[in-house]
Design a protein around this motif. Sequence first.
Motif, PDB file in Angstrom:
ATOM      1  N   ILE A 193       0.782  -1.080   0.144  1.00  0.00           N
ATOM      2  CA  ILE A 193      -0.033   0.112   0.029  1.00  0.00           C
ATOM      3  C   ILE A 193       0.884   1.310   0.094  1.00  0.00           C
ATOM      4  CG2 ILE A 193      -0.217  -0.049   2.345  1.00  0.00           C
ATOM      5  CD1 ILE A 193      -3.008   1.133  -0.259  1.00  0.00           C
ATOM      6  N   ASP A 194       1.835   1.239   0.739  1.00  0.00           N
ATOM      7  CA  ASP A 194       2.626   2.473   0.707  1.00  0.00           C
ATOM      8  C   ASP A 194       3.190   2.903  -0.701  1.00  0.00           C
ATOM      9  OD1 ASP A 194       2.657   3.265   3.425  1.00  0.00           O
ATOM     10  OD2 ASP A 194       4.270   1.859   4.102  1.00  0.00           O
ATOM     11  N   GLY A 195       3.813   1.849  -1.249  1.00  0.00           N
ATOM     12  CA  GLY A 195       4.088   2.212  -2.687  1.00  0.00           C
ATOM     13  C   GLY A 195       3.151   2.601  -3.751  1.00  0.00           C
ATOM     14  N   PRO A 220       0.005  11.558   8.264  1.00  0.00           N
ATOM     15  CA  PRO A 220       0.073  10.119   8.588  1.00  0.00           C
ATOM     16  C   PRO A 220      -1.177   9.597   9.057  1.00  0.00           C
ATOM     17  CG  PRO A 220       2.032  11.595   9.485  1.00  0.00           C
ATOM     18  CD  PRO A 220       0.968  12.362   8.979  1.00  0.00           C
ATOM     19  N   ALA A 221      -2.141  10.214   9.653  1.00  0.00           N
ATOM     20  CA  ALA A 221      -3.327   9.672  10.214  1.00  0.00           C
ATOM     21  C   ALA A 221      -3.936   9.278   8.862  1.00  0.00           C
ATOM     22  CB  ALA A 221      -4.166  10.504  11.078  1.00  0.00           C
ATOM     23  N   ALA A 222      -4.009  10.387   7.926  1.00  0.00           N
ATOM     24  CA  ALA A 222      -4.971   9.825   6.668  1.00  0.00           C
ATOM     25  C   ALA A 222      -4.038   8.591   5.815  1.00  0.00           C
ATOM     26  CB  ALA A 222      -4.649  11.096   5.732  1.00  0.00           C
ATOM     27  N   ARG A 223      -3.009   8.565   5.875  1.00  0.00           N
ATOM     28  CA  ARG A 223      -2.151   7.456   5.452  1.00  0.00           C
ATOM     29  C   ARG A 223      -2.585   6.177   5.988  1.00  0.00           C
ATOM     30  NH1 ARG A 223       2.503   6.249   2.055  1.00  0.00           N
ATOM     31  NH2 ARG A 223       2.859   8.503   1.782  1.00  0.00           N
ATOM     32  N   ARG A 224      -2.584   6.258   7.306  1.00  0.00           N
ATOM     33  CA  ARG A 224      -3.064   4.876   8.026  1.00  0.00           C
ATOM     34  C   ARG A 224      -4.664   4.614   7.662  1.00  0.00           C
ATOM     35  NH1 ARG A 224      -0.154   7.342  12.186  1.00  0.00           N
ATOM     36  NH2 ARG A 224      -2.093   8.411  13.178  1.00  0.00           N
ATOM     37  N   ALA A 225      -5.362   5.689   7.569  1.00  0.00           N
ATOM     38  CA  ALA A 225      -6.746   5.424   7.113  1.00  0.00           C
ATOM     39  C   ALA A 225      -6.997   4.813   5.511  1.00  0.00           C
ATOM     40  CB  ALA A 225      -7.477   6.720   7.362  1.00  0.00           C
ATOM     41  N   LEU A 226      -6.189   5.281   4.791  1.00  0.00           N
ATOM     42  CA  LEU A 226      -6.103   4.620   3.445  1.00  0.00           C
ATOM     43  C   LEU A 226      -5.905   3.323   3.624  1.00  0.00           C
ATOM     44  CD1 LEU A 226      -4.476   7.917   1.546  1.00  0.00           C
ATOM     45  CD2 LEU A 226      -6.901   6.660   1.379  1.00  0.00           C
ATOM     46  N   ALA A 227      -4.611   2.874   4.415  1.00  0.00           N
ATOM     47  CA  ALA A 227      -4.096   1.510   4.473  1.00  0.00           C
ATOM     48  C   ALA A 227      -5.014   0.702   4.797  1.00  0.00           C
ATOM     49  CB  ALA A 227      -2.690   1.598   5.219  1.00  0.00           C
TER      50      ALA A 227
END
Length: 258
Positions: A193-195, A220-227
């Motif tokens: 997911i990060d890539g 970072p919180a939005a990235r975690r939510a996307l993941a």
Amino acid sequence: DKDFGNIVGQLHLEFPWMGNAIDRVADDHALCSLAPQPWIRIRPLLLVGPPGSGKSRFARRLAEMIGTGCQLISASGSSDDRSLVGTAHAWGNREPGAILQLMLTSGAANPLIIVDEIEKAGGSSHNGDIRRSLLGMLEPETARQWVDECLQTACDLSGVSWILTANSLEPISKPLLSRMAVARVGLPGPDAIDGIIDAMRADIASELGLDIQVLPEIDPAARRALADAFNRGRSLRAVKVALVRAMAASARRVPRVS
């Protein structure tokens, strides 16, 4: 003049779940490189996998990397084949087929054509059927002497690379399948997911005509939510929509300097 080893390496980084398709592309280039004047050509390849698995994006990214020109043709709901074969002289707005026009604008005889959702194509013997036209275009011998309806002369399409996508094999005819290699595509795993997010940011920047450095960083919180959304089974399309909204929210909070 492309370093295909770097291209393959980058594809593995961005699409780690598409190893079968990447290996097929790498094999084709390895064989083409044996020619006295090597050039890139990918033999007809069908990517089959669930919606949102990144099939079309993979094809577009590959085209961007090799730089020979690219045309995406949506077969979903297509009721004729004029976009491929050109329009005949009987039509007032006649023009050559999309492939020849792409050759002209790209300056390359080996562009990459992406036919999206081929299993959903329609058509008839009266108006033309994109699936029937593809039978000739994907066959090397007939592709060398393809007659464009507008130009009324034989054109050499044998250098064209083809990537088709489908969600299922069932509606596709055996004659068409026999002209393509099939690469099964699954959904990416959680570790990808990060890539994927980073690659999507690059896509969004390109679509907006911006340098990627201009786009706001993702909280970072939005990235975690996307993941988390992705891990719960959300498609890549849904993740991209959510990513756009997250970046837009960050952009609204960035103070502007007059």
